[in-house]
Design a protein around this motif. Sequence first.
Motif: not given
Length: 384
Positions: A208, A34-35, A206, A161
Amino acid sequence: MIRDQETLNMLLDSVSRFVREQLVPAEAEVSETDEIPPRLVSQMRELGLFGLAIPEEYGGLDLTMEEEVLFAFEIAKTSPAFRSLIGTNNGIGAQGLVIDGTDEQRRKYLPRMASGEIIGSFALTEPEAGSDAASLRTTAVRDGNDYVLNGTKRFITNAPEASIFTVMARTDPEMKGGSAISAFIVEKDTPGLSLGKVDKKMGQRGAHTCDVIFENCRVPAENLIGGREGIGFKTAMKVLDKGRLHISAVSVGVAERMLDDALRYAMDRKQFGQPIADFQLIQAMLADSKAEIYAARCMVIDAARRRDAGENVSTQASCCKLFATEMCGRVADRAVQIHGGAGYVSDYAIERFYRDVRLFRIYEGTTQIQQLVIARNMIREAQG
Ligand code: COS
């Protein structure tokens, strides 16, 4: 409009290579963790991908709309999460400033967005105001040289982010509708701004989203976009006209990728003693997908050219969003069908893409909102 074909080709070639050599091999990892790995984010910065649609004077590449959609066709041939990270800086997170910001506001924020140093995010949607965006309830009450913001924004892409948010809020809490809405730039560290927990989504791991909460959050009046109250709803609508074209182009690119995967699978997979691609029922799915992708691609390029020529493309942008995203959903469905049981397990990318692309028909205005915009504009035009 293409300003310089050679320069554009260089950009498209390097993006296409980056997608093939770096992003596609990282898809499964991004989905599992997820990144997006930091090394890929650095490469995106180096390629200038955070500043594609930001004017050159602020350090961006200032792509025209036609150039931007051609870029989007390429970057979308991999997991949409990669595009999503740079998407808000080029799109809804920066365009409020680009379109309606004052010179000072642009100078203050756009260069850092163009370089990818900071991420911008667009905060319109609320728990009670999704499709009916003009009913949003977040308030911004003037107090001396500040505005005090209160309210909650929901499903905000890249909020975890983001360093800055374009926030639509009601500067006249008594007045209903869009004309009481103003847009603000709010910095992440402003006291009174907090984030909710990251949403667990159906797809696009990935990328969010989360709530952005304002509790007596004081924002300097100089951060009112354009320096004028009451224009924020129109700013948001103009930003979305462009965003909808961009998402349409992304839908075309992802559809091309899914069809490519389906074609390869069909040529490889043997049943009844021959590759399934030789069967006419499979061929019908391949051909329908190809034709629909081609139609959407042509629409998107036409609308982009019109926007570059200065036309109001509200109707065309909605036509593209409506057709291209629904087309993408149909292609995803056929691609799973062609993969058969293999399409339902996560060994193949199509299982992930099928979930990822479901969002396209929802965000930046649902299919039903696009229908409404198109028909309303038709009626308005007919009324003269
Ligand atoms: N460009 C410039 N101005 C626009 C515009 C556009 N594309 N669309 C609308 N406006 C203006 C209108 O001209 C009107 O101005 P006046 O008050 O001066 O007449 C004003 O904005 C209000 O427009 P409208 O009356 O059409 O607003 P509504 O509330 O009836 O509906 C819809 C607008 C439904 C189209 C809007 O709320 C919408 O797009 N909803 C979906 C929201 C969305 O996409 N959310 C996704 C979140 S971001 S991921």
